[in-house]
Design a protein around this motif. Structure first.
Motif, mmCIF file in Angstrom:
data_model
loop_
_atom_site.group_PDB
_atom_site.id
_atom_site.type_symbol
_atom_site.label_atom_id
_atom_site.label_comp_id
_atom_site.label_asym_id
_atom_site.label_seq_id
_atom_site.Cartn_x
_atom_site.Cartn_y
_atom_site.Cartn_z
ATOM 1 N N GLU A 61 0.816 -1.222 0.000
ATOM 2 C CA GLU A 61 0.000 0.000 0.000
ATOM 3 C C GLU A 61 0.848 1.271 0.000
ATOM 4 O O GLU A 61 0.528 2.256 -0.672
ATOM 5 C CB GLU A 61 -0.947 -0.018 1.213
ATOM 6 C CG GLU A 61 -1.817 1.208 1.408
ATOM 7 C CD GLU A 61 -2.744 1.499 0.229
ATOM 8 O OE1 GLU A 61 -2.324 2.303 -0.630
ATOM 9 O OE2 GLU A 61 -3.855 0.947 0.164
ATOM 10 N N ALA A 62 1.980 1.277 0.730
ATOM 11 C CA ALA A 62 2.767 2.511 0.871
ATOM 12 C C ALA A 62 3.541 2.872 -0.395
ATOM 13 O O ALA A 62 4.175 3.921 -0.442
ATOM 14 C CB ALA A 62 3.719 2.390 2.055
ATOM 15 N N VAL A 70 2.230 3.755 -3.152
ATOM 16 C CA VAL A 70 1.528 4.877 -3.794
ATOM 17 C C VAL A 70 0.816 5.691 -2.709
ATOM 18 O O VAL A 70 0.014 5.144 -1.940
ATOM 19 C CB VAL A 70 0.478 4.385 -4.817
ATOM 20 C CG1 VAL A 70 -0.156 5.582 -5.540
ATOM 21 C CG2 VAL A 70 1.088 3.432 -5.819
ATOM 22 N N GLY A 71 1.155 6.985 -2.637
ATOM 23 C CA GLY A 71 0.469 7.851 -1.673
ATOM 24 C C GLY A 71 0.807 7.526 -0.232
ATOM 25 O O GLY A 71 0.020 7.827 0.670
ATOM 26 N N ALA A 72 1.949 6.884 -0.006
ATOM 27 C CA ALA A 72 2.399 6.512 1.343
ATOM 28 C C ALA A 72 1.260 5.828 2.114
ATOM 29 O O ALA A 72 0.715 4.832 1.638
ATOM 30 C CB ALA A 72 2.958 7.731 2.069
ATOM 31 N N GLY A 73 0.880 6.407 3.260
ATOM 32 C CA GLY A 73 -0.140 5.747 4.084
ATOM 33 C C GLY A 73 -1.566 5.922 3.563
ATOM 34 O O GLY A 73 -2.498 5.296 4.077
ATOM 35 N N LEU A 74 -1.762 6.735 2.548
ATOM 36 C CA LEU A 74 -3.135 6.929 2.050
ATOM 37 C C LEU A 74 -3.664 5.648 1.411
ATOM 38 O O LEU A 74 -2.910 4.925 0.753
ATOM 39 C CB LEU A 74 -3.173 8.044 0.993
ATOM 40 C CG LEU A 74 -2.775 9.457 1.430
ATOM 41 C CD1 LEU A 74 -2.842 10.398 0.215
ATOM 42 C CD2 LEU A 74 -3.695 9.952 2.533
ATOM 43 N N ILE A 129 -4.699 4.118 -1.256
ATOM 44 C CA ILE A 129 -4.843 4.234 -2.707
ATOM 45 C C ILE A 129 -4.973 2.839 -3.335
ATOM 46 O O ILE A 129 -5.957 2.551 -4.032
ATOM 47 C CB ILE A 129 -3.611 4.957 -3.325
ATOM 48 C CG1 ILE A 129 -3.352 6.283 -2.621
ATOM 49 C CG2 ILE A 129 -3.805 5.131 -4.830
ATOM 50 C CD1 ILE A 129 -4.443 7.308 -2.756
HETATM 51 NA NA NA Z 1 -0.920 4.194 -0.078
#
Ligand code: NA
Ligand SMILES: NC(=O)C1=CN([C@@H]2O[C@H](COP(=O)(O)OP(=O)(O)OC[C@H]3O[C@@H](n4cnc5c(N)ncnc54)[C@H](OP(=O)(O)O)[C@@H]3O)[C@@H](O)[C@H]2O)C=CC1
Ligand SMILES: N[C@@H](CC=O)C(=O)O
Length: 916
Positions: A700-701, A703-707, A709
């Motif tokens: 997950e991190a 793309v968009g780190a913790g968001l 996405i």
């Molecule tokens: Na993310």
């Protein structure tokens, strides 16, 4: 001193009077040597009807004897005990009475038990039984040193007696001890001369250990003023030998003898010898293996005691062998059936025959630790119908796990078996003929194969017998094979409530699948007290830990290796450190960092690194980085069922290992974009492997780190939405730069700030060149089903042409101010048009392409509203067409990125069965 011939004559098979040698019988210690006296008094007393006081009534067939002639010093009233009083039975093994101090401790425990009446079974002091067997061995091998060895026995007991007794008590005991020793000397001399000892001679000699410990203990208790007698159980316990080196108690005869004994020795506390008994012909014998536990159980049944406590040196019965499963816990309760299933499968519980006598009367057995009185122990009893406590707890369904090693499976297979009565009989007849013990059987109802487990050492003979028995069927193809699968182990789950609980076996097999363990055979009887699976021997402990952790602890334990303790990796380690205890306590998730690997050094631990001190520890005992050793350590060197490697580098070499790790059953979590944005064929291979296996890969991190996405996109796709376009500001660094590049500030200064804030890639040119955004675009494009390479994405680079060849990130940062002017111009042009610059990535799913470029947006456009390192990603889909689904928030930085990785780790834990 009794002569040798007298000793042997007293012990003679033809005489029913063996007890004359142990001669204590009337409650007053050592009062009489005369067996006929005992017999005549008791046989007389039998006629008059003494009823033994009992704790509970039971469907006993016991004969109530009559009694009038009581022993001289005790009134009739004292013998006619008040109704409803209860006996409690205790058993103390050899270690419990191993030293003078321990004998005193045992006396304290007995005195503290507030039951009105107590019967205490004791073993010989520790090592004494072995010493006694050694005497026999020496004497029959005509080794003169038996005399010295006998002196050592005398010395041990005499020294103990001096420690714990005094005055008349000491004198009485020592006189008896010396008397016994001279009888033994005479008997051993006879054995020496004959060069042979019969079984009953041996049992007679060996039983002295119990006689002495019981006498010493009873004298210590009496010293306290307590009404205590000691009992030579050979006067009471009558057993019949059975074929297989076991004995069956004769309850009727034993009960009659107990009543006789009691009529002559009424008292509050009885100290009885464990292990020894007599045959119906009054010949000394023993209760064989675990004999003292058995004595206590039989006594418990004879007295219909309210409880039997077995004192030992462990806190109780464990849910699994604690040497194999460090998290094994003490079970509060076990049913009788569960206890014997566990003991059958090798757990150190009571032998089943110890359980049967007390189970008949529903007498609870307590297992307690004499060295830890604060531990409540394990209670073995009938499960209570009112026992709704913890009804949601899986403990109630599966109590424990046990294993048996050194087995082989035999598989007899062929179409000629189906519907042919007698095949099973012929197979097992052949097995029986070679004397092999069948441990487990499984036959599918199609009847094409029968599979069973036998001890490894017996399998050769079994296979040969079957080959020969079915020669004709094998030759003409009715049977296709008799196959042997060596090196197997049995893993059994034991629990009474499994029978009535749906899903138990599913959970069991699920836990095994998740730990990547192959199940070779399965058996579950109708009683369903156990589910038995056969696994490869080398997998057995791992399997045990996997199922134990799944069921018993409901705790998902994951062994983790953190690769790349840089900005993100070390922040993740901090977050793990701060959250570990909450996860353990509230969610039963146990995350253990077993290794931390940097590019130069690594730190390994067998139990889990103390995350408050990992930097110090790495200084103290870090070693040279070695990926192979690291992975082997985290995954192979211990038996935590699940392993996860967390790659916090930006290295494509490390990303190249993922395939191999997933293939080995190692879960992978990463913020590193290299694997998913690398060569397409490798990416597809990796994802295909992930989908086929039970091994997880979370990123997950990337793309968009913790968001959220990747998970949002997955959710849309998996629920059948169709993605049309994904457009967004994917770079935290570039977002920060263009959000802050205004009011006359220099471009290079804002880039430095972004780097300082931890938004950039290890080399900020990866951000400015657009490569990082292009990687994110590729990741989302591939996730949406497009088969694109990184080179298919046109990217507008912001790295000034002359700086593209800079050797290092540092040099690049030094040179960048030279180009500030160019950037200022672009920014001012946009500003003058009432617009802002934004660096965007687009996945055009409809047209199967992507692009990364610097665009200008009107100031009222959502992309113009950002601040800090915000990312904004707009998903236009069939369902979200007029208004795209937008995710917005900080998309770079140490805390949010580490948080995103952490939440992937917890997602993994929940996939592995952690409670939600
Ligand atoms: Na993310
Ligand atoms: N910063 C952010 O906001 C975000 C970052 N990410 C990603 O997180 C990852 C880490 O970034 P960040 O922490 O900022 O980078 P750092 O440069 O701070 O850390 C990288 C770490 O990886 C180690 N390393 C490099 N190569 C190897 C190797 N071959 N074997 C073992 N260790 C190695 C380095 O060790 P050593 O120092 O010993 O060389 C260093 O500890 C990157 O993939 C990045 O794309 C993702 C989302 C957001
Ligand atoms: N350097 C990246 C970090 C996240 O992937 C960014 O700036 O977005």
């Amino acid at each position: 001193m009794a002569s040798f011939s007298a000793a042997v004559a007293q012990f003679s098979r033809v005489s029913p009077s063996h007890t004359s040698l142990h001669s204590h019988s009337h409650g007053t210690l050592f009062q009489s040597q005369c067996r006929p006296f005992f017999l005549s008094r008791t046989s007389h007393s039998l006629r008059k009807g003494l009823t033994l006081p009992r704790g509970r009534e039971a469907p006993s067939t016991s004969v109530r004897a009559s009694f009038t002639d009581v022993s001289p010093n005790v009134s009739l009233e004292e013998k006619q005990l008040p109704k409803g009083e209860t006996w409690s039975v205790h058993k103390f093994g050899g270690t419990c009475v191993g030293t003078s101090q321990r004998i005193k401790n045992v006396a304290d425990i007995i005195l503290k038990d507030d039951s009105e009446r107590k019967l205490v079974v004791v073993s010989a002091m520790s090592k004494v039984t072995d010493m006694m067997y050694d005497l026999i061995h020496k004497a029959q091998s005509r080794d003169e040193s038996y005399t010295a060895a006998l002196n050592a026995v005398l010395e041990k007991h005499s020294a103990t007696a001096h420690d714990i007794l005094d005055g008349d008590n000491l004198a009485t005991f020592l006189s008896k001890l010396h008397h016994d020793i001279s009888n033994l000397k005479a008997m051993l001399r006879a054995i020496y001369i004959a060069g042979h000892a019969t079984e009953s001679f041996t049992d007679f000699v060996v039983g002295h250990g119990e006689l002495w410990s019981a006498q010493m203990l009873s004298l210590v208790i009496r010293k306290n003023g307590t009404d205590c007698k000691w009992m030579d159980t050979r006067d009471v316990l009558i057993v019949n030998p059975t074929g297989s080196n076991q004995v069956d108690p004769d309850y009727l005869e034993s009960e009659q003898r107990l009543e006789k004994w009691y009529s002559l020795n009424p008292c509050k506390v009885i100290i009885a010898t464990g292990f020894i008994a007599s045959t119906p012909q009054n010949i000394p014998t023993t209760l064989k293996r675990d004999g003292s536990d058995f004595s206590a159980a039989i006594m418990g049944a004879l007295f219909k005691a309210r409880q039997v406590t077995i004192w030992t040196d462990v806190d109780g019965v464990y849910s699994a062998d604690p040497r194999k499963v460090s998290e094994a816990v003490i079970l509060k309760t076990l049913s009788y059936q569960e206890a014997w299933e566990m003991s059958y499968f090798g757990a150190n519980v009571l032998h089943p025959r110890t359980i049967i006598p007390v189970m008949r009367y529903g007498i609870p057995i307590m297992i307690r630790n004499i060295f830890n009185l604060s531990a409540p122990g394990t209670k073995i009893c009938h499960p209570s119908v009112n026992d709704h406590e913890d009804s949601q707890n899986l403990q109630n369904f599966v109590k424990g796990f046990a294993t048996i090693d050194n087995l082989a499976l035999v598989n007899v297979e062929g179409t000629g078996m189906a519907g042919v009565p007698g095949t099973a009989s012929a197979i097992f007849g052949a097995v029986k003929d070679v004397g092999a013990n069948v441990i487990m059987i499984s036959q599918a109802s199609s009847e094409h194969s029968v599979c069973f487990a036998v001890p490894e050492k017996e399998v050769k003979a079994v296979a040969e017998a079957l080959q020969s028995r079915f020669r004709q069927a094998l030759d003409n193809g009715r049977l296709s094979q008799v196959a042997v699968i060596p090196n197997c182990s049995i893993l059994a789950a034991v629990g009474q409530k499994m029978a009535s609980t749906p899903g138990v076996s599913a959970s069991l097999f699920n836990a095994l699948a998740k730990a990547n363990i192959n199940v070779r055979a399965i058996a579950q009887g109708c009683s369903e007290y156990n589910i038995t699976v056969v696994v490869k021997r080398e997998d057995c402990i791992k399997a045990l830990r996997a199922v134990h952790s799944r069921f018993y602890l409901s705790r998902t334990t994951i062994a983790m290796g953190i690769i790349g303790p840089g900005l993100i990796g070390s922040t993740l380690l901090e977050q793990l450190r701060d959250q570990a205890s909450t996860l353990k306590e509230e969610f039963n998730i146990d995350l253990r960092v077993m290794g931390i690997l940097g590019s130069k050094s690594m730190l390994l631990s067998d139990v889990g690194i103390d995350l408050a001190r990992w930097r110090e520890l790495r200084e103290e005992r870090g070693e040279v980085a070695n990926m192979e050793k690291f992975v082997q350590h985290v995954h192979g060197n211990h038996f935590i069922p699940n392993t996860a490697l967390v790659d916090c580098t930006a290295d494509s070499v490390i990303a190249g290992y993922y395939y191999d790790w997933l293939r080995k059953g190692i879960h992978v979590v990463t913020p590193n974009k290299k694997a998913n944005s690398g060569p397409l064929d490798q990416y597809l291979k990796l994802r295909a492997l992930q989908r086929q296996s039970y091994t997880h890969y979370f990123y997950e991190a990337t793309v968009g780190a913790g968001l959220p996405i990747v998970s949002t996109l997955r959710g849309l796709l998996e629920t059948g939405d169709k993605i049309l376009q994904i457009e967004g500001i994917f770079s935290g660094t570039l977002s920060y730069i263009f959000n802050n590049f205004k009011d006359g500030r220099a471009f290079s200064e804002v880039v430095s700030e972004a780097k300082e804030a931890g938004y950039t890639e290890p080399d900020p040119r990866d951000d400015l060149s657009g490569t990082d955004v292009a990687r994110k675009v590729i990741i989302l494009a591939r996730e949406s089903g497009l088969k694109l390479e990184l080179s298919n994405i046109p990217v507008e680079s912001l790295v000034p042409e002359p700086l593209r060849a800079c050797a290092s990130a540092q040099e690049f940062m030094q040179e960048l101010p030279k180009f500030d002017q160019e950037f200022t111009k672009k920014q001012e042009d946009a500003e003058n048009a009432g617009e802002v610059l934004r660096y965007v990535g687009v996945v055009d799913v409809t047209n199967k392409k992507g692009v990364v470029e610097l665009r200008r947006y009107k100031k009222d456009h959502p992309f113009a509203q950002l601040s800090g390192s915000d990312n904004i990603i707009a998903f236009t889909t069939r369902r979200y067409k007029d208004q795209p689904l937008i995710v917005r928030g900080p998309g770079a930085g140490a805390q949010v990125t580490a948080g995103g990785i952490f939440s992937d780790i917890l997602r993994l834990a929940s996939y592995l069965g952690a409670p939600s």
